[in-house]
Design an enzyme around this catalytic site. Structure first.
Site, mmCIF file in Angstrom:
data_model
loop_
_atom_site.group_PDB
_atom_site.id
_atom_site.type_symbol
_atom_site.label_atom_id
_atom_site.label_comp_id
_atom_site.label_asym_id
_atom_site.label_seq_id
_atom_site.Cartn_x
_atom_site.Cartn_y
_atom_site.Cartn_z
ATOM 1 N N ASN A 195 -5.439 5.833 12.308
ATOM 2 C CA ASN A 195 -4.442 4.935 11.728
ATOM 3 C C ASN A 195 -4.318 3.690 12.596
ATOM 4 O O ASN A 195 -4.790 3.693 13.740
ATOM 5 C CB ASN A 195 -3.098 5.686 11.681
ATOM 6 C CG ASN A 195 -2.310 5.361 10.423
ATOM 7 O OD1 ASN A 195 -2.869 5.320 9.338
ATOM 8 N ND2 ASN A 195 -1.029 5.107 10.589
ATOM 9 N N HIS A 205 -2.937 10.979 -6.645
ATOM 10 C CA HIS A 205 -1.881 10.139 -7.230
ATOM 11 C C HIS A 205 -2.385 9.356 -8.436
ATOM 12 O O HIS A 205 -1.749 8.388 -8.872
ATOM 13 C CB HIS A 205 -1.304 9.179 -6.190
ATOM 14 C CG HIS A 205 -0.535 9.879 -5.115
ATOM 15 N ND1 HIS A 205 -0.199 9.265 -3.933
ATOM 16 C CD2 HIS A 205 -0.063 11.143 -5.022
ATOM 17 C CE1 HIS A 205 0.468 10.124 -3.169
ATOM 18 N NE2 HIS A 205 0.568 11.268 -3.800
ATOM 19 N N CYS A 233 -3.121 3.185 -28.635
ATOM 20 C CA CYS A 233 -4.013 4.145 -27.965
ATOM 21 C C CYS A 233 -5.330 4.204 -28.734
ATOM 22 O O CYS A 233 -5.318 4.383 -29.958
ATOM 23 C CB CYS A 233 -3.363 5.534 -27.962
ATOM 24 S SG CYS A 233 -4.491 6.840 -27.463
ATOM 25 N N CYS A 257 -5.370 7.942 -30.585
ATOM 26 C CA CYS A 257 -4.393 8.341 -31.618
ATOM 27 C C CYS A 257 -3.769 7.129 -32.317
ATOM 28 O O CYS A 257 -2.959 7.300 -33.227
ATOM 29 C CB CYS A 257 -3.296 9.207 -30.994
ATOM 30 S SG CYS A 257 -2.137 8.295 -29.965
ATOM 31 N N ASP A 305 -6.888 3.159 -6.192
ATOM 32 C CA ASP A 305 -8.023 2.233 -6.364
ATOM 33 C C ASP A 305 -9.333 3.014 -6.438
ATOM 34 O O ASP A 305 -9.376 4.205 -6.125
ATOM 35 C CB ASP A 305 -8.055 1.225 -5.208
ATOM 36 C CG ASP A 305 -8.306 1.871 -3.855
ATOM 37 O OD1 ASP A 305 -7.487 1.697 -2.921
ATOM 38 O OD2 ASP A 305 -9.324 2.585 -3.716
HETATM 39 N N1 APR Z 1 -6.297 0.508 9.222
HETATM 40 C C1 APR Z 1 -5.752 1.751 9.415
HETATM 41 N N2 APR Z 1 -4.461 2.050 9.090
HETATM 42 C C2 APR Z 1 -3.721 1.039 8.585
HETATM 43 C C3 APR Z 1 -4.220 -0.280 8.386
HETATM 44 C C4 APR Z 1 -5.582 -0.519 8.733
HETATM 45 N N3 APR Z 1 -6.142 -1.723 8.571
HETATM 46 N N4 APR Z 1 -3.207 -1.065 7.869
HETATM 47 C C5 APR Z 1 -2.123 -0.245 7.773
HETATM 48 N N5 APR Z 1 -2.423 1.010 8.211
HETATM 49 C C6 APR Z 1 -1.554 2.189 8.241
HETATM 50 C C7 APR Z 1 -0.100 1.874 8.531
HETATM 51 O O1 APR Z 1 0.159 1.895 9.923
HETATM 52 C C8 APR Z 1 0.631 3.014 7.801
HETATM 53 O O2 APR Z 1 0.830 4.128 8.669
HETATM 54 O O3 APR Z 1 -1.583 2.755 6.947
HETATM 55 C C9 APR Z 1 -0.340 3.416 6.693
HETATM 56 C C10 APR Z 1 0.100 3.012 5.274
HETATM 57 O O4 APR Z 1 1.255 3.734 4.974
HETATM 58 P P1 APR Z 1 1.981 3.556 3.545
HETATM 59 O O5 APR Z 1 2.134 2.133 3.253
HETATM 60 O O6 APR Z 1 3.200 4.415 3.600
HETATM 61 O O7 APR Z 1 0.905 4.121 2.512
HETATM 62 P P2 APR Z 1 0.568 5.647 2.168
HETATM 63 O O8 APR Z 1 0.773 6.533 3.334
HETATM 64 O O9 APR Z 1 -0.766 5.666 1.515
HETATM 65 O O10 APR Z 1 1.694 5.961 1.041
HETATM 66 C C11 APR Z 1 1.700 7.228 0.447
HETATM 67 O O11 APR Z 1 3.410 6.547 -1.088
HETATM 68 O O12 APR Z 1 4.202 4.772 -2.228
HETATM 69 C C12 APR Z 1 3.581 5.976 -2.374
HETATM 70 O O13 APR Z 1 2.098 6.752 -4.057
HETATM 71 C C13 APR Z 1 2.202 5.834 -3.000
HETATM 72 O O14 APR Z 1 0.120 6.894 -2.364
HETATM 73 C C14 APR Z 1 1.262 6.235 -1.869
HETATM 74 C C15 APR Z 1 2.120 7.131 -1.005
#
Ligand code: APR
Length: 251
Positions: free
Chosen positions: A201, A108, A135, A138, A93
């Site tokens: 987190n 990513h 595209c 091209c 995003d």
């Molecule tokens: N504030 C802080 N942390 C949060 C919140 C919040 N409001 N809501 C959720 N989380 C935490 C969750 O506890 C979890 O540990 O964010 C984390 C999200 O983890 P994932 O869903 O696994 O996302 P991410 O780590 O970004 O995934 C990595 O995986 O699917 C692929 O390419 C995709 O970039 C992504 C990569």
């Protein structure tokens, strides 16, 4: 002070974009192997386009939250004081940029960009994509795909990312589960080079034990408080030395 910040889906969760692996996360509702691999795109491009078109529309109606704004503030303040923030995000995003961050490395990829598999061009893209769309450069149809990194593909800008990581004084991971490599390995790289590490987190992540410090709670609350403490401790100890604020959850 040089800070390396890694953000994940948790940083944008409170902007309504959801995460991947939490309860009701995207991967609990959609199969990533059917939607987020080059093989899936070759096999069923319409289904893949529909998935990313849905996410792009969600993004266009989302707004940055206080965590994004706090990181933009940190970038500005550190730069003013001769330091720097290297903001590396796993998120596709544009909420960091919309919150005012000047330099954001999207390892990513970016959902608001398309890439042509025929000519290799990448371009800004806010509309729905489909195999019919030619595209712009091209004119080839069927070759446009979201400019995102799918499973099995190499993340972007890895040389610049490792240079910045190993040159940092502090590594902070925000809103990521620590389950996807190479990003999940950054904390051990940092530790291996004597760099202080902090995790922010909602709850302890898969590799929480590897961090010197953990701060837990919603990013929109914990990140602004952490930035405020960092900058006020920095300004209060204006002897040029920097004292990282004490751990809220001592290890
Ligand atoms: N504030 C802080 N942390 C949060 C919140 C919040 N409001 N809501 C959720 N989380 C935490 C969750 O506890 C979890 O540990 O964010 C984390 C999200 O983890 P994932 O869903 O696994 O996302 P991410 O780590 O970004 O995934 C990595 O995986 O699917 C692929 O390419 C995709 O970039 C992504 C990569």
């Amino acid at each position: 002070m040089k800070i390396f910040a890694l953000t994940g889906a948790g940083a944008s969760a409170e902007s309504g974009l959801g995460t991947f692996r939490d309860k009701d996360g995207l991967w609990s509702r959609f199969d990533p192997m059917k939607l987020a691999t080059p093989e899936a795109f070759a096999h069923n491009p319409d289904e893949v386009h529909a998935f990313y078109n849905m996410r792009r529309q969600n993004l266009l109606s989302a707004e940055p939250n206080a965590a994004h704004r706090a990181l933009a503030r940190l970038e500005g303040s550190l730069t003013e004081r001769g330091g720097s923030l290297f903001l590396c995000t796993q998120n596709i995003d544009d909420l960091h940029e919309r919150a005012g961050s000047q330099r954001v490395v999207h390892m990513h990829g970016e959902l608001l960009k398309a890439r042509c598999t025929a000519c290799g061009g990448t371009m800004s893209w806010h509309e729905d994509l489909s195999v019919e769309v030619p595209c712009p450069s091209c004119r080839c149809s069927g070759g446009l795909r979201p400019h995102v990194v799918w499973f099995g593909e190499m993340p972007l800008e890895m040389d610049a990312i490792y240079d910045a990581l190993l040159g940092a004084d502090l590594f902070v991971a925000i809103g990521t589960s620590g389950s996807v490599y190479p990003a999940a390995g950054f904390v051990s790289e940092a530790r291996g080079h004597g760099i202080r590490t902090c995790e922010i987190n909602l709850e302890p992540s898969d590799n929480a034990r590897q961090f010197d410090e953990g701060r837990y709670g919603p990013a929109s609350e914990v990140v602004p408080a952490w930035v405020e403490q960092l900058l006020s401790s920095r300004s209060s100890s204006d002897q040029g030395g920097f004292t990282a604020p004490g751990p809220s959850h001592p290890k």
